[in-house]
Design a protein around this motif. Structure first.
Motif: not given
Length: 784
Positions: A614-640
């Motif tokens: 369980l040992i990983f080996t690195p390698f390269n892709y010549r080209h790469g593309r990574v994209y995304g979007v994140e939605l976050t919500t949080s609620y805090k009031k008294d004991n909730v």
């Protein structure tokens, strides 16, 4: 030594921290320094001593308060001074004040009884200075506090990777791996602002969640001080002892013969404060099951973690810190029953795959010493020296591995890293704050593989049932250098710009360097709305300790020969990264955020498990593309409290450019002409949770949801949708003679949804893994 002399001796240390030499001379028209000294209830303190010192530590003025607590010091030139205020039965207080000509300075000072307040005030001042080294302008920052961890179903027994899984855009994987925003690992860990060199990637947890005072995950277009690993910065501010004495003892256990004992202690003694933590645990589910069985055979695990942090206030403006940590992990690799024998071994007629005995052990040790200081105004600095030793040993089941795989390999990796990190902050004026720093890191890695194989004929068929051994050993030293300079420019009260440049130089298996511009903008039109945008040029070196320079030709004509012979060196990844986001407080208690990112990469880095270990080996892709979007919500009031994160991500690469011998020729050819999804790509990822407290009882829940990681030929398929919900209940007690303690009950995977994380297919995926099935745990925690 008299009390007055002690006071002067202590004050004399201040000249080390004041950056501008000032010499106060008595002159007729100098401005006056006035003030009042009280206790914390506002009552005037009579006969309190007020000493004024210049930058050389010389006492150049002295005053004493009257019955109304007031004092006055006259005839001082313009400049910066240290004021030391002392009163009988009260702790001393130190103030750094700047006097301007013609502007009398009015000061109100409150003293506390006892001696702990001085240390606490000094520590808070230095903590604020340390926080100033790491601006988050243009980046996305998600925070988890100690109290947030406490109310999670498993509380402080929650593995750190599972704490991080509750943050947005993090995909779960086997062996405790995490993938932030479509990157394979690429996480940087910092403790109290200091980078901790990464260990050899295995599957043990190097850090314990109980050390966390506050944890920040910084992602996106990072400011210039962040390099090396850039998918996410896991910045941990540890617990500390400045606020008093205390600690806890915890026992936790349940399903899968789980038993874990933990303890921590914190406190202070004069200017010295400390925090120590340790844990030891065993269970029978250390690695994910390779089958749908909830109790895989041969999966016993032992883990131990230790951490220590000590800080010493040399003077009110200077602190020395020492921290160290260790983690030891020993794992049995779980077996899959009923596997067919693939190779003939002399003298062996049958082997039951249920009874294989493969194990892996891991050791990670690190230590840091840091000097931090401030002059109380314009200049802050931190200088840190770090060292880390990491090793991994995989032990095969020689008979079984030869029978089923045709190869039995004993693999040893070790890596020693020594580093220097310096950071400086200089507040040029109200508009500009300059930050600069350098980092240097030296690594030395050793690799030793003892491999047993069978000979094969020209067609690749087994030619003999008598195995023979091949030793493949090597070592290598490497170096990494970095420097950065940036300016935080306050354009208006609502608009700030952070721009700078970073230079990285790599001298390891390849020589490479890059000059990387960074720019980030943050706009706060109202107190409820924050917008940020940023661009970063990234230079990410491969994990040095994983790039084993194996000699492929050693294994020609054996059952371990590679499909191909091409083995171009692994190169650093170079990327353009764009990020834009919005955070909006809809109400006093409800906050939502939306963040989008896009990365264009050249020599995109990825990692795969191409062997049994369980040992990983690195390698390269010549080209790469990574994209995304994140939605976050949080609620805090008294004991909730409650939160919900939803992320969409795509991560793709094209044309493998290094370590090609790990791939089959047809797969390599397909990837050369087609965009393929990275094995850790997951289209939809979600996390959610909440807690409700009534009286001494807290009910909590958290969960994760994923659309499935990639699988199949060249990652053209994907795993099924999965979800997991964990529940917890905490009851707090305060009983005579026993004092305060709490009891916890935990239900993991409450709906017992059996789901598969990995199928054993896909690029760099060696074996199948399933998520945990329903399990019950309980714990007791005694605080003191």
């Amino acid at each position: 030594m008299t009390k007055h002399k002690k006071l002067i001796a202590r004050a004399g240390c201040l000249h080390l921290a004041l950056s501008i030499p000032l010499y106060a001379l008595a002159v007729p028209d100098a401005p006056a320094l006035r003030g009042v000294v009280t206790d914390r209830h506002g009552r005037a303190l009579e006969h309190a001593d007020v000493l004024v010192q210049d930058a050389g530590g010389n006492t150049i003025a002295h005053a004493q308060t009257g019955s109304d607590g007031r004092f006055e010091v006259g005839r001082l030139t313009s400049g910066t001074y240290a004021l030391i205020i002392d009163a009988q039965n009260f702790s001393s207080n130190t103030r750094i004040e700047t006097i301007e000509a013609g502007k009398p300075r009015e000061i109100d000072i409150a003293l506390e009884q006892g001696s702990a307040l001085d240390v606490n005030i000094d520590a808070q001042r230095l903590d604020r200075a340390r926080n100033g080294f790491q601006p988050d302008i243009g980046a996305s920052v998600y925070r988890v506090t100690q109290s947030d961890i406490d109310v999670m179903p498993q509380g402080q027994n929650t593995p750190l990777n599972q704490v991080l899984l509750q943050m947005p855009g993090i995909a779960n994987d086997s062996y405790g791996q995490l993938h932030v925003r479509g990157d394979h690992a690429d996480l940087q860990y910092r403790i109290n602002g200091i980078l901790i060199p990464e260990p050899i990637s295995g599957f043990g947890q190097s850090f314990d969640s109980r050390i966390v005072g506050q944890l920040n995950l910084v992602t996106g277009a990072l400011p210039a001080e962040y390099g090396y690993r850039t998918a996410g910065i896991v910045d941990i501010k540890t617990k500390a002892g400045e606020l008093g004495q205390g600690g806890s003892i915890d026992v936790y256990g349940g399903s899968h013969q789980t038993l874990q004992e933990s303890a921590d202690v914190f406190g202070s003694q004069g200017p010295l404060s400390y925090y120590f933590s340790g844990s030891h645990g065993v269970n029978n589910l250390g690695i994910e099951s390779p089958t749908a069985s909830g109790s895989p055979p041969h999966d016993h695990t032992q883990r131990s973690n230790g951490f220590g942090y000590m800080s010493y206030i040399v003077n009110p403006l200077t602190r020395v810190s020492v921290m160290f940590g260790t983690s030891t992990n020993w794992f049995q690799l779980p077996n899959t029953p009923g596997l067919p024998i693939q190779y003939s071994l002399q003298g062996v007629s049958s082997v039951d795959s249920r009874n294989l005995n493969e194990t892996q052990s891991e050791l990670n040790n690190f230590a840091v010493i840091a000097l931090q200081g401030t002059n109380g105004g314009k200049l802050d600095y931190q200088i840190a020296l770090s060292t880390r030793y990491s090793r991994t040993q995989f032990n095969p089941d020689t008979i079984g591995d030869l029978s089923f795989n045709g190869v039995a390999s004993s693999d040893f990796h070790s890596d020693q890293t020594n580093g220097l990190q310096t950071d400086f902050v200089y507040r040029l004026n109200e508009k500009h704050t300059l930050r600069a720093g350098v980092m240097a890191q030296q690594e030395h890695a050793d690799f030793n593989h003892s491999v047993s194989v069978f000979p094969v004929d020209a067609n690749g068929n087994q030619a003999s049932d008598v195995p023979f051994g091949i030793n493949d050993s090597s070592s290598k030293s490497g170096y990494l250098y970095s420097a950065y300079l940036q300016d935080e420019w306050k354009l208006t009260d609502k608009l700030r710009l952070n721009y700078g440049m970073r230079y990285d130089k790599l001298n390891e298996y390849v020589d490479a360097s890059q000059l990387s511009p960074r720019i980030g903008l943050i706009y706060q039109p109202t107190n409820a709305t924050t917008l940020h945008a940023g661009y970063a040029r990234y230079f990410t070196p491969p994990s040095f300790e994983l790039v084993s320079p194996s000699t492929i030709g050693l294994f020609n004509g054996t059952t371990n020969q590679s499909a191909g012979t091409q083995n171009d060196p692994v190169k650093p990844e170079r990327a353009h990264y764009f990020d834009v986001g919005l955070e909006q407080k809809l109400t006093q208690n409800l906050t939502v955020g939306l963040d989008a990112y896009y990365k264009i990469a050249h020599d995109l880095l990825d990692e795969g498990q191409f062997g049994t270990a369980l040992i990983f080996t690195p390698f390269n892709y010549r080209h790469g593309r990574v994209y995304g979007v994140e939605l976050t919500t949080s609620y805090k009031k008294d004991n909730v409290s409650a939160y919900l994160n939803i992320a969409y991500s795509r991560a793709q690469g094209k044309n493998v450019q290094s370590a090609q011998f790990n791939f089959e020729s047809d797969e390599l050819s397909y990837i050369a002409g087609n965009w393929v999804f990275l094995d850790h790509d997951q289209r939809l990822t979600a996390s959610f949770g909440g807690a409700y407290t009534f009286g001494n009882t807290t009910l909590s829940a958290d969960g994760i949801v994923g659309s499935g990681l990639r699988s199949g030929f060249a990652n053209t398929d994907k795993q099924p949708f999965y979800a997991q919900l964990d529940l917890g209940a905490i009851e707090r007690f305060n009983e005579p003679y026993i004092g305060k303690f709490s009891a916890r009950l935990v239900l993991v995977n409450a709906f017992n949804r059996v789901y598969q994380l990995r199928s054993g297919s896909g690029i760099g995926v060696q074996a199948p893994q399933f998520g945990p099935q329903r399990a019950i745990y309980a714990g007791l925690t005694k605080t003191f």
